[in-house]
Structure formats: structure tokens, C-alpha cells
Design a protein around this motif. Structure first.
Motif, mmCIF file in Angstrom:
data_model
loop_
_atom_site.group_PDB
_atom_site.id
_atom_site.type_symbol
_atom_site.label_atom_id
_atom_site.label_comp_id
_atom_site.label_asym_id
_atom_site.label_seq_id
_atom_site.Cartn_x
_atom_site.Cartn_y
_atom_site.Cartn_z
ATOM 1 N N HIS A 4 0.839 -1.196 0.000
ATOM 2 C CA HIS A 4 0.000 0.000 0.000
ATOM 3 C C HIS A 4 0.871 1.242 0.000
ATOM 4 N N PRO A 5 0.505 2.248 -0.792
ATOM 5 C CA PRO A 5 1.281 3.492 -0.792
ATOM 6 C C PRO A 5 1.133 4.217 0.544
ATOM 7 N N SER A 6 2.133 4.984 0.897
ATOM 8 C CA SER A 6 2.130 5.713 2.155
ATOM 9 C C SER A 6 1.109 6.849 2.127
ATOM 10 N N ARG A 7 0.454 7.047 3.251
ATOM 11 C CA ARG A 7 -0.511 8.144 3.375
ATOM 12 C C ARG A 7 0.154 9.412 3.866
ATOM 13 N N GLY A 8 1.439 9.340 4.228
ATOM 14 C CA GLY A 8 2.156 10.484 4.777
ATOM 15 C C GLY A 8 2.091 11.739 3.928
ATOM 16 N N PRO A 9 2.415 11.656 2.631
ATOM 17 C CA PRO A 9 2.348 12.869 1.803
ATOM 18 C C PRO A 9 0.945 13.475 1.730
ATOM 19 N N TRP A 10 -0.082 12.640 1.772
ATOM 20 C CA TRP A 10 -1.454 13.163 1.732
ATOM 21 C C TRP A 10 -1.806 13.864 3.035
ATOM 22 N N ILE A 11 -1.307 13.332 4.132
ATOM 23 C CA ILE A 11 -1.556 13.972 5.433
ATOM 24 C C ILE A 11 -0.869 15.333 5.481
ATOM 25 N N ILE A 12 0.360 15.394 5.010
ATOM 26 C CA ILE A 12 1.095 16.663 4.996
ATOM 27 C C ILE A 12 0.390 17.675 4.094
ATOM 28 N N ALA A 13 -0.028 17.241 2.910
ATOM 29 C CA ALA A 13 -0.734 18.142 1.993
ATOM 30 C C ALA A 13 -2.028 18.661 2.622
ATOM 31 N N ALA A 14 -2.754 17.789 3.307
ATOM 32 C CA ALA A 14 -4.003 18.210 3.958
ATOM 33 C C ALA A 14 -3.718 19.210 5.079
ATOM 34 N N LEU A 15 -2.656 18.990 5.838
ATOM 35 C CA LEU A 15 -2.303 19.935 6.904
ATOM 36 C C LEU A 15 -1.899 21.291 6.340
ATOM 37 N N VAL A 16 -1.181 21.298 5.235
ATOM 38 C CA VAL A 16 -0.781 22.564 4.612
ATOM 39 C C VAL A 16 -2.013 23.320 4.116
ATOM 40 N N VAL A 17 -2.931 22.617 3.469
ATOM 41 C CA VAL A 17 -4.162 23.265 2.994
ATOM 42 C C VAL A 17 -4.970 23.804 4.176
ATOM 43 N N LEU A 18 -5.050 23.022 5.262
ATOM 44 C CA LEU A 18 -5.759 23.475 6.452
ATOM 45 C C LEU A 18 -5.123 24.738 7.029
ATOM 46 N N LEU A 19 -3.789 24.772 7.091
ATOM 47 C CA LEU A 19 -3.102 25.968 7.578
ATOM 48 C C LEU A 19 -3.350 27.164 6.668
ATOM 49 N N LEU A 20 -3.390 26.947 5.370
ATOM 50 C CA LEU A 20 -3.675 28.047 4.439
ATOM 51 C C LEU A 20 -5.077 28.612 4.660
ATOM 52 N N ILE A 21 -6.028 27.737 4.909
ATOM 53 C CA ILE A 21 -7.399 28.193 5.144
ATOM 54 C C ILE A 21 -7.496 28.918 6.484
ATOM 55 N N LEU A 22 -6.890 28.341 7.538
ATOM 56 C CA LEU A 22 -6.965 28.956 8.861
ATOM 57 C C LEU A 22 -6.192 30.269 8.945
ATOM 58 N N HIS A 23 -5.245 30.460 8.055
ATOM 59 C CA HIS A 23 -4.448 31.691 8.073
ATOM 60 C C HIS A 23 -5.294 32.916 7.736
ATOM 61 N N GLN A 24 -6.390 32.723 7.023
ATOM 62 C CA GLN A 24 -7.280 33.830 6.668
ATOM 63 C C GLN A 24 -8.143 34.162 7.886
ATOM 64 N N GLY A 52 1.700 25.765 14.465
ATOM 65 C CA GLY A 52 1.150 24.683 13.633
ATOM 66 C C GLY A 52 1.963 24.453 12.378
ATOM 67 N N ALA A 53 2.449 25.528 11.770
ATOM 68 C CA ALA A 53 3.275 25.394 10.566
ATOM 69 C C ALA A 53 4.606 24.723 10.889
ATOM 70 N N SER A 54 5.206 25.071 12.030
ATOM 71 C CA SER A 54 6.479 24.438 12.387
ATOM 72 C C SER A 54 6.282 22.961 12.718
ATOM 73 N N LEU A 55 5.185 22.603 13.362
ATOM 74 C CA LEU A 55 4.906 21.193 13.636
ATOM 75 C C LEU A 55 4.628 20.416 12.351
ATOM 76 N N THR A 56 3.922 21.052 11.414
ATOM 77 C CA THR A 56 3.677 20.411 10.124
ATOM 78 C C THR A 56 4.983 20.190 9.377
ATOM 79 N N TRP A 57 5.868 21.166 9.414
ATOM 80 C CA TRP A 57 7.176 21.029 8.747
ATOM 81 C C TRP A 57 8.007 19.930 9.398
ATOM 82 N N ALA A 58 7.971 19.852 10.726
ATOM 83 C CA ALA A 58 8.698 18.795 11.430
ATOM 84 C C ALA A 58 8.145 17.420 11.056
#
Length: 88
Positions: A4-24, A52-58
Motif C-alpha cells: 500500500h502506498p504511504s498516506r504520509g504525503p497526503w496527510i502533509i498536503a491536507a495539513l498545509v491546505v488546512l493551515l492556508l485556510i486557517l491563516h485567513q 502549527g506550521a512548524s509542527l507540520t514542517w517537522a
């Protein structure tokens, strides 16, 4: 290894999109509310977004960092260098 492919990149992408939305933060522009008695709520919101952005980057670093590749290259490179030194 898992088929099965890793879900990690999808989780990171979802967190980045969430941060972009919450930033407004249009809802805090007019508020005079102070957090902890001294910090405007808009500034507190941006501090939380920064954390949140630093935790997402980590998390992205942990998921994407190729630990096995670094160890293999370092060991192979050292043994080749030692073999060249012995032959000289």
C-alpha cells in the motif's frame, strides 16, 4: 515492505491546505479581545498558526527524510576511502 502506498504525503498536503485556510483570519480584525491580558487575539492566532506550521514542517521532515540512504552512503563512502588509502 507494504504494497500500500504511504498516506504520509497526503496527510502533509491536507495539513498545509488546512493551515492556508486557517491563516485567513478576517474574523479577528475588529476584535479588541486580549489573550493572557496583553496579547491581541489576532496576534495570538498568528502565533498559533506559526506553531502549527512548524509542527507540520517537522512532521513532513520525519515522513520524507531518507534515513536509510544516508547511512548506506556514509558507510560505503568510508570503506572505499579506506581501501584507496591502503592501496597507496
Amino acid at each position: 515492505m507494504s504494497s500500500h502506498p504511504s498516506r504520509g504525503p497526503w496527510i502533509i498536503a491536507a495539513l498545509v491546505v488546512l493551515l492556508l485556510i486557517l491563516h485567513q483570519d478576517n474574523w479577528f480584525w475588529e476584535s479588541d479581545t486580549l489573550v493572557f491580558g496583553f496579547m491581541p487575539i489576532g496576534l495570538f492566532w498568528h502565533a498559533c498558526i506559526s506553531i502549527g506550521a512548524s509542527l507540520t514542517w517537522a512532521l513532513a521532515t520525519v515522513i520524507a527524510w531518507p534515513l536509510d540512504d544516508d547511512d548506506t552512503v556514509g558507510v560505503a563512502g568510508d570503506s572505499k576511502a579506506a581501501a584507496n588509502d591502503e592501496g597507496a
